[in-house]
Every structure is written in structure tokens, then in C-alpha cells.
Design an enzyme around this catalytic site. Structure first.
Site, PDB file in Angstrom:
ATOM      1  N   GLY A  20       1.668  -1.247   7.926  1.00  0.00           N
ATOM      2  CA  GLY A  20       2.146  -0.977   6.571  1.00  0.00           C
ATOM      3  C   GLY A  20       3.532  -0.359   6.610  1.00  0.00           C
ATOM      4  O   GLY A  20       4.415  -0.694   5.813  1.00  0.00           O
ATOM      5  N   ARG A  24       6.993   1.954  11.659  1.00  0.00           N
ATOM      6  CA  ARG A  24       6.081   1.675  12.770  1.00  0.00           C
ATOM      7  C   ARG A  24       6.417   0.305  13.358  1.00  0.00           C
ATOM      8  O   ARG A  24       6.307   0.091  14.562  1.00  0.00           O
ATOM      9  CB  ARG A  24       4.616   1.737  12.332  1.00  0.00           C
ATOM     10  CG  ARG A  24       3.659   1.709  13.546  1.00  0.00           C
ATOM     11  CD  ARG A  24       2.170   1.727  13.155  1.00  0.00           C
ATOM     12  NE  ARG A  24       1.905   2.789  12.220  1.00  0.00           N
ATOM     13  CZ  ARG A  24       1.194   2.629  11.097  1.00  0.00           C
ATOM     14  NH1 ARG A  24       0.640   1.464  10.813  1.00  0.00           N
ATOM     15  NH2 ARG A  24       1.012   3.626  10.289  1.00  0.00           N
ATOM     16  N   ARG A  43      14.802  -5.031   1.380  1.00  0.00           N
ATOM     17  CA  ARG A  43      14.053  -3.869   0.876  1.00  0.00           C
ATOM     18  C   ARG A  43      13.687  -2.866   1.980  1.00  0.00           C
ATOM     19  O   ARG A  43      12.757  -2.086   1.827  1.00  0.00           O
ATOM     20  CB  ARG A  43      12.761  -4.308   0.161  1.00  0.00           C
ATOM     21  CG  ARG A  43      13.038  -5.065  -1.126  1.00  0.00           C
ATOM     22  CD  ARG A  43      11.784  -5.609  -1.750  1.00  0.00           C
ATOM     23  NE  ARG A  43      12.114  -6.356  -2.946  1.00  0.00           N
ATOM     24  CZ  ARG A  43      11.798  -5.977  -4.198  1.00  0.00           C
ATOM     25  NH1 ARG A  43      11.111  -4.884  -4.395  1.00  0.00           N
ATOM     26  NH2 ARG A  43      12.161  -6.719  -5.216  1.00  0.00           N
ATOM     27  N   ARG A  87      -3.150  -7.001  11.435  1.00  0.00           N
ATOM     28  CA  ARG A  87      -2.733  -5.715  10.871  1.00  0.00           C
ATOM     29  C   ARG A  87      -2.993  -4.597  11.871  1.00  0.00           C
ATOM     30  O   ARG A  87      -4.055  -4.558  12.508  1.00  0.00           O
ATOM     31  CB  ARG A  87      -3.507  -5.462   9.571  1.00  0.00           C
ATOM     32  CG  ARG A  87      -3.328  -4.095   9.018  1.00  0.00           C
ATOM     33  CD  ARG A  87      -3.736  -3.949   7.566  1.00  0.00           C
ATOM     34  NE  ARG A  87      -4.111  -2.594   7.259  1.00  0.00           N
ATOM     35  CZ  ARG A  87      -3.275  -1.559   7.229  1.00  0.00           C
ATOM     36  NH1 ARG A  87      -1.988  -1.733   7.468  1.00  0.00           N
ATOM     37  NH2 ARG A  87      -3.703  -0.342   6.957  1.00  0.00           N
ATOM     38  N   ASP A 204      -6.991  10.317   9.717  1.00  0.00           N
ATOM     39  CA  ASP A 204      -7.538  11.528   9.095  1.00  0.00           C
ATOM     40  C   ASP A 204      -9.004  11.297   8.748  1.00  0.00           C
ATOM     41  O   ASP A 204      -9.481  10.172   8.836  1.00  0.00           O
ATOM     42  CB  ASP A 204      -6.730  11.922   7.844  1.00  0.00           C
ATOM     43  CG  ASP A 204      -6.618  10.803   6.857  1.00  0.00           C
ATOM     44  OD1 ASP A 204      -5.568  10.141   6.837  1.00  0.00           O
ATOM     45  OD2 ASP A 204      -7.589  10.543   6.137  1.00  0.00           O
ATOM     46  N   ARG A 217       1.529   9.117  12.935  1.00  0.00           N
ATOM     47  CA  ARG A 217       1.113   7.833  12.347  1.00  0.00           C
ATOM     48  C   ARG A 217       2.145   6.756  12.628  1.00  0.00           C
ATOM     49  O   ARG A 217       1.838   5.589  12.734  1.00  0.00           O
ATOM     50  CB  ARG A 217       0.895   7.981  10.830  1.00  0.00           C
ATOM     51  CG  ARG A 217      -0.309   8.821  10.506  1.00  0.00           C
ATOM     52  CD  ARG A 217      -0.407   9.158   9.025  1.00  0.00           C
ATOM     53  NE  ARG A 217      -1.232  10.349   8.861  1.00  0.00           N
ATOM     54  CZ  ARG A 217      -2.102  10.558   7.900  1.00  0.00           C
ATOM     55  NH1 ARG A 217      -2.281   9.648   6.967  1.00  0.00           N
ATOM     56  NH2 ARG A 217      -2.803  11.660   7.837  1.00  0.00           N
TER      57      ARG A 217
HETATM   58  O1  LIG Z   1      -0.622   3.036   8.228  1.00  0.00           O
HETATM   59  P1  LIG Z   1      -0.582   1.903   7.257  1.00  0.00           P
HETATM   60  O2  LIG Z   1      -0.559   0.580   7.927  1.00  0.00           O
HETATM   61  O3  LIG Z   1       0.533   2.013   6.228  1.00  0.00           O
HETATM   62  O4  LIG Z   1      -1.975   1.982   6.440  1.00  0.00           O
HETATM   63  C1  LIG Z   1      -2.458   3.070   5.691  1.00  0.00           C
HETATM   64  O5  LIG Z   1      -1.487   4.070   5.423  1.00  0.00           O
HETATM   65  C2  LIG Z   1      -0.981   3.945   4.074  1.00  0.00           C
HETATM   66  C3  LIG Z   1      -1.303   5.194   3.316  1.00  0.00           C
HETATM   67  O6  LIG Z   1      -0.728   6.301   3.916  1.00  0.00           O
HETATM   68  C4  LIG Z   1      -1.673   2.716   3.484  1.00  0.00           C
HETATM   69  O7  LIG Z   1      -0.825   1.607   3.665  1.00  0.00           O
HETATM   70  C5  LIG Z   1      -2.929   2.647   4.318  1.00  0.00           C
HETATM   71  O8  LIG Z   1      -3.566   1.408   4.359  1.00  0.00           O
HETATM   72  O1  LIG Z   2      -7.142   8.490   4.188  1.00  0.00           O
HETATM   73  C1  LIG Z   2      -6.428   7.514   4.424  1.00  0.00           C
HETATM   74  C2  LIG Z   2      -5.711   7.376   5.612  1.00  0.00           C
HETATM   75  C3  LIG Z   2      -4.946   6.291   5.812  1.00  0.00           C
HETATM   76  N1  LIG Z   2      -4.902   5.372   4.833  1.00  0.00           N
HETATM   77  C4  LIG Z   2      -5.590   5.483   3.696  1.00  0.00           C
HETATM   78  O2  LIG Z   2      -5.507   4.611   2.829  1.00  0.00           O
HETATM   79  N2  LIG Z   2      -6.327   6.559   3.507  1.00  0.00           N
END
Ligand SMILES: O=P(O)(O)O[C@H]1O[C@H](CO)[C@@H](O)[C@H]1O
Ligand SMILES: O=c1cc[nH]c(=O)[nH]1
Length: 232
Positions: A20, A24, A43, A87, A204, A217
Site C-alpha cells: 500500500g 515501502r 501522484r 500484495r 499491530d 512498517r
Molecule cells: O501496509 P499497507 O500495505 O498500506 O496496508 C495496511 O496499512 C494501511 C493502513 O495503515 C492500509 O493500506 C492497510 O491495508
Molecule cells: O490495524 C490495522 C493495521 C494495518 N492495517 C489496517 O488496516 N489496520
């Protein structure tokens, strides 16, 4: 070039890792890939192609949530011929046995998003992982001695729920963790007859309230990337 990806034809590999977080994506390219070229900056949603153990592989940020992910997955599949969408995301644990830094592979993805009920005229659709990628991921994890958990996850439309205790209902029905994209990714992959798999690292826990930092993360969680790259 597509609306959101300014790559030229041929610049994106057949297999793409999809975090996401675009930072990363940069970290994965810098840390794991050789012969790297950046093909996207539209973007700020960074995309790179390089090689891993001699194989071409791309990594593309998707942003957060199903709508954003659907845009990138649609364009990667339809404009750039991508066949394997993997993913690599973070997720929040719903179960006490699913601990911080555990790896969860999403066999299926439930959701509170309305997108599929609209698409299927009020009926439920159950999007699932590619069996081929799933089987390979299990094998790779075994070979590398990486423990994984697998099962149903929740792709939520919101990160900040009004009532965080809502998670208990999903937990009672065996859902392992929450993230925000996989339900959409598996649906769009099924529609276009390509492969998708989500490999998640627990960042988490809604059960214990522990959490990792944003830097962790972005730049740690190496094991899920190592599994994902072997599937490319
Ligand atoms: O670490 P990513 O891939 O972004 O995924 C998780 O982290 C984000 C939320 O902090 C949301 O996109 C969720 O799905
Ligand atoms: O609690 C969480 C952690 C990562 N991504 C989420 O959508 N929720």
C-alpha cells in the site's frame, strides 16, 4: 502509459509486488532488487522494475483502501499485461494467537465495503486467493523455515472504526486480521483471470493493543517480501 502509471509498454514485469505504501515500494526496490528502474511517479505512487535472482519483477505502491488498489490493479492488468499481483501489506491482528510480526496469507477476504454488493446486485461474492500462488507461497515459506498462518481476513473500508470492539464479531467467525485492500484485489484478479495473493505482516494487535512504528512498517517485514519475490 495509463492514467495513473506513466510507464512505457514493456517496462512493467509480469509479476508485481503491491505494498500500500509507496515508500515501502522504494524500500523493496532498493533493498532486494538489482538493475532497478523507476517507471512511475504519478501522484507519488512509486513503481519500479528490477531483477531478483535474475528474474524480472516489479513493485508498485497502491495507496490505501480498495478504491485506490482497484485503480492500480486494473491498469497493471489491462494496460501492462500483469499476470501475478502479490500484495505485501501490514495488518492488525484480530486473534490472540496471531502476534506482532506474524505472517498471514489471505486465503479469502471478507469486507464491509459495499463495492461487491453493488457489483453483484445485493448478493455476496467471496473473493479468494489464487490457489497456484497460495500453494507456492506455502512451499517457499516451508523451504525458508518461515512460519505462516493462513485463513480469512477482513478488508475494511475504515482504519478508524467508531467502535474498535466491532472486531470481536469478525474474530468470533475466525477472521485472522484486518487490512484494507485484499477483497478488491482478489475480485479484480478473478474478473480478469489473473493471479492474486496477499501476504501480510501483523503490524499491530487489536487484542493486545501493541503496535509497530511507521518506520518499521515501511522498512522491516523482510520475510513476507522474501516469500513474495520467490513467487514472481
Ligand atoms: O501496509 P499497507 O500495505 O498500506 O496496508 C495496511 O496499512 C494501511 C493502513 O495503515 C492500509 O493500506 C492497510 O491495508
Ligand atoms: O490495524 C490495522 C493495521 C494495518 N492495517 C489496517 O488496516 N489496520
Amino acid at each position: 502509459m495509463s492514467v495513473h502509471i506513466n510507464a512505457k509498454k514493456g517496462e512493467v514485469a509480469e509479476s508485481v509486488l503491491l505494498p500500500g505504501d509507496p515508500m515501502r515500494a522504494k524500500w523493496i526496490a532498493d533493498y532486494f532488487l538489482e538493475n532497478v528502474m523507476q517507471y512511475n511517479d504519478v501522484r507519488g505512487m512509486l513503481g519500479y522494475t528490477g531483477t531478483y535472482k535474475g528474474k524480472r519483477v516489479s513493485v508498485q505502491g497502491t495507496g490505501m483502501g480498495i478504491p485506490s488498489t482497484l485503480i492500480y490493479a486494473h491498469e497493471l492488468i489491462n494496460e501492462f499485461g500483469v499476470k501475478n499481483l502479490i500484495r505485501v501489506g501490514s495488518a492488525g491482528s484480530y486473534q490472540k494467537e496471531v502476534k506482532i510480526r506474524d505472517i498471514v496469507i489471505a486465503m479469502a477476504a471478507s469486507t464491509n465495503s459495499g463495492l461487491n454488493t453493488i457489483r453483484f446486485n445485493g448478493a455476496d461474492y467471496a473473493p479468494t486467493a489464487s490457489f497456484d500462488l497460495f500453494q507456492k507461497a506455502i512451499k517457499v515459506a516451508e523451504q525458508k523455515g518461515i512460519a505462516i498462518k493462513a485463513g480469512n481476513i477482513l478488508s475494511s473500508d475504515e482504519f478508524y472504526a467508531d467502535d474498535f470492539n466491532d472486531f470481536k464479531k469478525w474474530a468470533d467467525y475466525g477472521v485472522l486480521c484486518v487490512e484494507m485492500e485484499t477483497n478488491g484485489l482478489y475480485t479484480v484478479a478473478a474478473k480478469h483471470n489473473v493471479n492474486a495473493l496477499s501476504i501480510l505482516t501483523i503490524s499491530d494487535s487489536l487484542v493486545t493493543k501493541e503496535r509497530t512504528t511507521s518506520e518499521e512498517r515501511e522498512q522491516t517485514f523482510k520475510e513476507m517480501i522474501e516469500i513474495a519475490l520467490e513467487l514472481a
